[in-house]
Design an enzyme around this catalytic site. Structure first.
Site, short mmCIF file in Angstrom:
data_model
loop_
_atom_site.label_atom_id
_atom_site.label_comp_id
_atom_site.label_asym_id
_atom_site.label_seq_id
_atom_site.Cartn_x
_atom_site.Cartn_y
_atom_site.Cartn_z
N CYS A 1 0.85 -1.19 0.00
CA CYS A 1 0.00 0.00 0.00
C CYS A 1 0.89 1.25 0.00
O CYS A 1 1.80 1.36 0.83
CB CYS A 1 -0.89 -0.04 1.24
SG CYS A 1 -1.59 1.53 1.73
N GLU A 2 0.64 2.14 -0.92
CA GLU A 2 1.47 3.34 -1.00
C GLU A 2 1.23 4.32 0.15
O GLU A 2 2.02 5.23 0.35
CB GLU A 2 1.27 4.05 -2.34
CG GLU A 2 -0.08 4.66 -2.54
CD GLU A 2 -0.26 5.23 -3.94
OE1 GLU A 2 -1.00 6.23 -4.05
OE2 GLU A 2 0.31 4.70 -4.91
N HIS A 3 0.19 4.12 0.90
CA HIS A 3 -0.11 5.02 2.01
C HIS A 3 0.61 4.65 3.30
O HIS A 3 0.98 5.53 4.07
CB HIS A 3 -1.62 5.07 2.28
CG HIS A 3 -2.40 5.57 1.10
ND1 HIS A 3 -3.58 5.00 0.70
CD2 HIS A 3 -2.14 6.56 0.22
CE1 HIS A 3 -4.02 5.63 -0.38
NE2 HIS A 3 -3.17 6.58 -0.68
N HIS A 4 0.78 3.34 3.56
CA HIS A 4 1.38 2.91 4.83
C HIS A 4 2.58 1.98 4.64
O HIS A 4 3.19 1.56 5.61
CB HIS A 4 0.34 2.19 5.69
CG HIS A 4 -0.85 3.04 6.00
ND1 HIS A 4 -2.03 2.94 5.31
CD2 HIS A 4 -1.02 4.03 6.91
CE1 HIS A 4 -2.89 3.81 5.79
NE2 HIS A 4 -2.31 4.50 6.75
N CYS B 1 -3.07 -2.74 6.20
CA CYS B 1 -3.29 -1.43 6.80
C CYS B 1 -4.67 -1.36 7.46
O CYS B 1 -4.88 -0.55 8.37
CB CYS B 1 -3.11 -0.31 5.78
SG CYS B 1 -4.20 -0.40 4.35
N GLN C 1 -5.00 -0.45 -4.70
CA GLN C 1 -5.60 -1.55 -5.45
C GLN C 1 -6.39 -1.06 -6.66
O GLN C 1 -6.37 -1.69 -7.72
CB GLN C 1 -6.50 -2.38 -4.53
CG GLN C 1 -7.08 -3.60 -5.18
CD GLN C 1 -7.86 -4.45 -4.21
OE1 GLN C 1 -7.52 -4.54 -3.04
NE2 GLN C 1 -8.92 -5.09 -4.68
N HIS D 1 -6.00 -6.14 3.08
CA HIS D 1 -5.04 -5.07 3.29
C HIS D 1 -4.59 -5.03 4.75
O HIS D 1 -5.41 -4.86 5.66
CB HIS D 1 -5.67 -3.73 2.90
CG HIS D 1 -5.90 -3.60 1.43
ND1 HIS D 1 -5.17 -2.74 0.65
CD2 HIS D 1 -6.76 -4.24 0.60
CE1 HIS D 1 -5.58 -2.84 -0.61
NE2 HIS D 1 -6.54 -3.75 -0.67
#
Length: 189
Positions: free
Chosen positions: A78-81, A149, A119, A147
């Site tokens: 995940c590019e956020h976490h 996250c 995703q 996920h």
């Protein structure tokens, strides 16, 4: 050690210090380098291209019926976490004179999954890549993933699964074609 690996290793060492750990203790001595190598491996999709992946594996065919590759395992971050999401992709296309080597479909999924992602974008990237390579009458991609996250932090929902789909060409234009695909992958009610 390459400059890139050295920099990532240094950064992981700093993260350990920032977390209050001692990177000099026995269990952590090689952790920054191992973590750096692992991250490079997990993000190896940045070093791959569609042309390299396909490598000319397009074959003439009179088949104009749906081709489906189901249950392709995928592992992404995940590019956020920077936490993993893990699942499977179902990919279909309707050939127009040429078919793609079977393993190439899975390799295309892997190439895009091995980049920092969300995703929704991953699903579209796979569909557009298959479309551009095959010039198919239609392409469909469904991804279902869990996920970390959402599971390990935040709302901590262990059984949540995210489903995304992208339908191009005949799969978008024809309800019957879309329904056939969804039934064949077991996603239609």
């Amino acid at each position: 050690m390459s400059d890139q690996l050295s920099q990532i290793t240094h950064n992981y060492r700093e993260i350990l210090v920032g977390l209050g750990e001692n990177p000099e203790r026995e269990g952590l001595l090689d952790t920054p380098k191992r973590a750096a190598k692992a991250m490079q491996y997990l993000c190896r999709g940045y070093e791959q291209s569609l042309d390299e992946i396909v490598n000319g594996a397009l074959f003439a065919s009179d088949n104009d019926e749906m081709v489906i590759v189901r249950n392709i395992e995928l592992y992404s971050l995940c590019e956020h976490h920077l936490l993993p999401f893990i699942g499977k992709a179902h990919v279909a296309y309707i050939p127009t004179g040429k078919v793609l080597g079977l393993s190439k479909v899975a390799r295309i999924v892997d190439m895009f999954a091995r980049r920092l992602q969300i995703q929704e974008n991953l699903t579209r990237q796979i569909a557009e890549a298959i479309q551009s390579v095959t010039d198919a009458a239609g392409v469909a991609v469904v991804i279902e993933a869990k996920h970390m996250c959402m599971m390990m932090r935040g709302v901590e929902k262990q059984n949540s699964v995210m489903n995304t789909s992208v339908m191009l060409g005949a799969f978008r234009e024809s309800v019957n074609t879309r329904q056939e695909f969804l039934q064949l992958i077991g996603r239609s009610k």
